[in-house]
Design an enzyme around this catalytic site. Structure first.
Site, short mmCIF file in Angstrom:
data_model
loop_
_atom_site.label_atom_id
_atom_site.label_comp_id
_atom_site.label_asym_id
_atom_site.label_seq_id
_atom_site.Cartn_x
_atom_site.Cartn_y
_atom_site.Cartn_z
N ARG A 42 -6.99 9.02 -7.97
CA ARG A 42 -5.92 9.81 -7.06
C ARG A 42 -6.29 11.21 -6.51
O ARG A 42 -5.55 11.97 -6.23
CB ARG A 42 -4.63 10.06 -7.72
CG ARG A 42 -4.00 8.57 -8.31
CD ARG A 42 -3.26 8.20 -6.90
NE ARG A 42 -2.61 6.70 -7.39
CZ ARG A 42 -0.96 6.87 -7.44
NH1 ARG A 42 -0.34 7.87 -7.54
NH2 ARG A 42 -0.43 5.74 -7.88
N ARG A 81 -0.58 13.95 -3.62
CA ARG A 81 0.35 14.98 -3.32
C ARG A 81 -0.03 16.44 -3.91
O ARG A 81 0.64 17.58 -3.61
CB ARG A 81 1.73 14.60 -4.08
CG ARG A 81 2.51 13.74 -3.07
CD ARG A 81 3.73 13.08 -3.79
NE ARG A 81 3.05 12.36 -4.67
CZ ARG A 81 3.93 11.54 -5.94
NH1 ARG A 81 4.87 11.68 -5.69
NH2 ARG A 81 3.46 10.97 -6.78
N ARG A 103 2.35 14.46 4.81
CA ARG A 103 3.29 13.61 4.25
C ARG A 103 4.70 13.93 4.89
O ARG A 103 5.70 13.16 4.72
CB ARG A 103 3.04 13.47 2.54
CG ARG A 103 4.17 12.78 2.13
CD ARG A 103 3.66 11.25 2.27
NE ARG A 103 4.76 10.75 1.18
CZ ARG A 103 6.03 10.43 1.53
NH1 ARG A 103 6.76 10.63 2.60
NH2 ARG A 103 6.75 9.83 0.62
N ASP A 112 -3.18 1.97 -0.83
CA ASP A 112 -2.51 1.56 -2.01
C ASP A 112 -2.59 0.18 -2.78
O ASP A 112 -2.74 -0.93 -1.75
CB ASP A 112 -0.81 1.86 -2.12
CG ASP A 112 -0.11 2.14 -3.40
OD1 ASP A 112 -0.23 2.99 -3.91
OD2 ASP A 112 0.55 1.12 -3.61
N TYR A 169 4.51 -5.44 -10.91
CA TYR A 169 5.48 -4.76 -9.90
C TYR A 169 6.35 -5.84 -9.06
O TYR A 169 7.58 -5.56 -9.00
CB TYR A 169 4.46 -4.10 -8.78
CG TYR A 169 4.10 -2.79 -9.29
CD1 TYR A 169 4.90 -1.58 -9.19
CD2 TYR A 169 2.79 -2.62 -9.78
CE1 TYR A 169 4.57 -0.38 -9.72
CE2 TYR A 169 2.30 -1.36 -10.43
CZ TYR A 169 3.42 -0.25 -10.10
OH TYR A 169 2.77 0.71 -10.79
O1 CP3 Z 1 -6.76 7.75 -5.47
C1 CP3 Z 1 -6.74 7.91 -4.40
O2 CP3 Z 1 -6.79 8.85 -4.21
C2 CP3 Z 1 -6.54 6.81 -3.33
C3 CP3 Z 1 -5.27 6.31 -2.93
C4 CP3 Z 1 -4.54 5.50 -4.08
C5 CP3 Z 1 -2.97 5.46 -3.95
N1 CP3 Z 1 -2.67 4.73 -4.87
C6 CP3 Z 1 -2.31 6.59 -3.15
C7 CP3 Z 1 -1.06 6.80 -3.40
C8 CP3 Z 1 -4.86 4.70 -5.13
C9 CP3 Z 1 -6.13 4.19 -5.35
C10 CP3 Z 1 -3.65 4.07 -5.50
C11 CP3 Z 1 -3.49 3.13 -6.70
C12 CP3 Z 1 -2.51 2.84 -7.03
N2 CP3 Z 1 -1.16 2.63 -6.62
C13 CP3 Z 1 -2.31 2.40 -8.59
C14 CP3 Z 1 -3.34 2.28 -9.58
C15 CP3 Z 1 -3.58 3.80 -10.24
C16 CP3 Z 1 -2.83 4.25 -11.06
O3 CP3 Z 1 -2.19 5.27 -10.70
O4 CP3 Z 1 -2.39 3.48 -12.17
C17 CP3 Z 1 -0.85 2.17 -8.98
C18 CP3 Z 1 -0.22 1.67 -10.04
C19 CP3 Z 1 -0.18 2.34 -7.47
C20 CP3 Z 1 1.38 2.04 -7.20
C21 CP3 Z 1 2.06 3.28 -6.68
N3 CP3 Z 1 1.62 3.73 -5.50
C22 CP3 Z 1 2.92 3.97 -7.33
C23 CP3 Z 1 3.50 3.77 -8.87
C24 CP3 Z 1 3.35 5.00 -6.52
C25 CP3 Z 1 4.58 6.06 -6.80
C26 CP3 Z 1 4.21 7.02 -7.89
C27 CP3 Z 1 3.22 7.95 -7.39
O5 CP3 Z 1 2.26 7.76 -8.37
O6 CP3 Z 1 3.25 8.62 -6.53
C28 CP3 Z 1 2.55 4.81 -5.32
C29 CP3 Z 1 2.57 5.85 -4.26
C30 CP3 Z 1 1.35 6.38 -4.06
N4 CP3 Z 1 0.04 6.03 -3.93
C31 CP3 Z 1 1.20 7.94 -3.49
C32 CP3 Z 1 -0.19 8.18 -3.05
C33 CP3 Z 1 -0.88 9.31 -2.72
C34 CP3 Z 1 2.29 8.98 -3.37
C35 CP3 Z 1 3.14 8.76 -2.18
C36 CP3 Z 1 3.76 9.68 -1.66
O7 CP3 Z 1 3.08 10.43 -1.08
O8 CP3 Z 1 5.05 9.63 -2.02
#
Ligand code: CP3
Length: 366
Positions: A44, A48, A57, A93, A176
């Site tokens: 990540r 944000r 965003r 994602d 999910y």
């Molecule tokens: O790592 C990186 O910077 C690359 C991008 C990336 C995102 N999600 C961007 C994202 C990666 C590799 C992921 C993987 C992901 N997505 C996982 C596995 C990693 C982990 O954290 O366990 C999971 C479980 C998800 C599912 C997911 N996506 C959730 C639960 C959420 C909402 C909660 C949160 O963490 O924000 C997302 C949204 C998401 N994915 C955001 C980003 C930047 C935030 C979206 C926003 O801007 O509101």
């Protein structure tokens, strides 16, 4: 330029990456070869906590960012350059693949993702009929923005910085679909799994087939390594992992042959040996296990990635430094080590702490 004057560990940033991509510290570490410094990137790292991301965003939904290849490239490259990570991870994602499989995917402000069956979102995945209705994905046709994003990122990223692709592991994706979104206890998923093993296996097989095509298409488009996220696997007992998940994860991980695969999970120290055996040249471990212990259990033939607690980045520089030194000491100069967090960067993390963390890892001398 800041890049050229910043010295650490006897190397400026440009010197650190003045090698062909295949000899980058990150890819060498994936192959368990010795590296001139410890490579570091953060799960990540694009997100944000970074103002550049929040500004984009404010004007776009998360999904529309993911589906815009030019912005995907911009977000991916900006994050890598800002924190000077030794690898970039594609901005995308793990849940995107579920849309073409036949789920309605939404990110609801404050609530996280929502996943419902059907184009109009009937309900979470529950029945055999729901599972039978899921489509096999032809990723090149249905997720073209991901591959175009990879191509544009590769063009804009510094040539010696490896680019990582990724996907969710079948258990984490299934959770999910069945929970309808995020969960704390995964009780619906475990009920679904125990109630009808045949139905569960059909679901996981479908996820594995689509994910194999998806990851191979990412490799075709130009990623240098991939990470498979089994973020919620720690909800399972060792027996559940062995019986319901291991064979499926193994099939997925063994089908990706052309680039190194990082296999990441959390809260899985109860069954780390089995998790590692399922596959991956690199095992991503969380902060609930010590690196020294993880190494003993995983063995010397695999590389390890991890494992600073992301909460530590919310403290002060002295505390961060102390933890970084502790972890690097445990890594003990062993070939095949990649510094990372135990889980993703938290949104409230100060960006200065992340930048300082990468510097600390690069500067470390035992
Ligand atoms: O790592 C990186 O910077 C690359 C991008 C990336 C995102 N999600 C961007 C994202 C990666 C590799 C992921 C993987 C992901 N997505 C996982 C596995 C990693 C982990 O954290 O366990 C999971 C479980 C998800 C599912 C997911 N996506 C959730 C639960 C959420 C909402 C909660 C949160 O963490 O924000 C997302 C949204 C998401 N994915 C955001 C980003 C930047 C935030 C979206 C926003 O801007 O509101």
């Amino acid at each position: 330029m800041q890049n050229e004057i910043q010295e650490n560990n006897g190397m400026n940033v440009r010197a650190r990456h003045a090698v062909p991509l295949s000899d980058s510290a990150f890819l060498k570490a994936c192959r368990c070869e010795k590296t001139p410094f410890v490579p570091v990137w953060l799960m990540r790292q694009a997100g944000r906590y970074m103002k550049d991301y929040r500004d984009l965003r404010d004007k776009n939904s998360f999904l529309s960012l993911c589906k815009n290849p030019s912005l995907v490239a911009e977000i991916t490259v900006t994050a890598q350059e800002k924190i000077k990570a030794d690898a970039a991870i594609l901005f995308s994602d793990i849940l995107l693949i579920l849309e073409p499989m036949g789920m309605k995917l939404e990110y609801v402000k404050g609530d996280g993702p929502s996943l419902l069956v059907g184009a109009h979102g009937r309900a979470p995945l529950r029945s055999s009929a729901d599972v039978d209705g899921l489509k096999n994905v032809d990723p090149v046709k249905s997720l073209p923005f991901v591959f175009e994003g990879i191509k544009q990122t590769r063009q804009r990223l510094y040539s010696a910085i490896p680019l990582l692709g990724f996907a969710g592991a079948p258990f984490t994706l299934a959770s999910y679909m069945i929970e309808g979104g995020s969960s704390k206890d995964f009780s619906l998923t475990r009920k679904f799994m125990h109630e009808d093993r045949g139905r569960w296996n059909i679901l996981l097989k479908k996820l594995v087939q689509s994910t194999i095509s998806y990851l191979n298409a990412q490799v075709d488009a130009g990623v240098d390594a991939v990470q498979v996220f089994d973020s919620w696997v720690g909800a399972l007992s060792p027996e559940e992992y062995r019986d319901f998940v291991y064979p499926h994860s193994k099939e997925l991980l063994e089908s990706i042959k052309r680039v190194p695969v990082i296999h990441f999970g959390t809260k899985n120290s109860n069954f780390l040996e089995m998790f590692s055996e399922a596959g991956g040249q690199v095992i991503g471990v969380d902060h609930r296990v010590s690196l020294a212990d993880a190494w003993k259990r995983i063995g010397p033939s695999k590389a390890i990635q991890g494992n600073l607690d992301p909460e530590i980045l919310l403290t002060d520089l002295a505390t961060i430094k102390k933890e970084v030194r502790r972890i690097l000491k445990e890594a003990a100069n062993r070939p095949g080590y990649i510094f990372n967090l135990g889980h993703g960067v938290l949104p409230q993390t100060p960006v200065e702490n992340v930048i300082a963390l990468v510097e600390m890892v690069h500067e470390y001398t035992p």
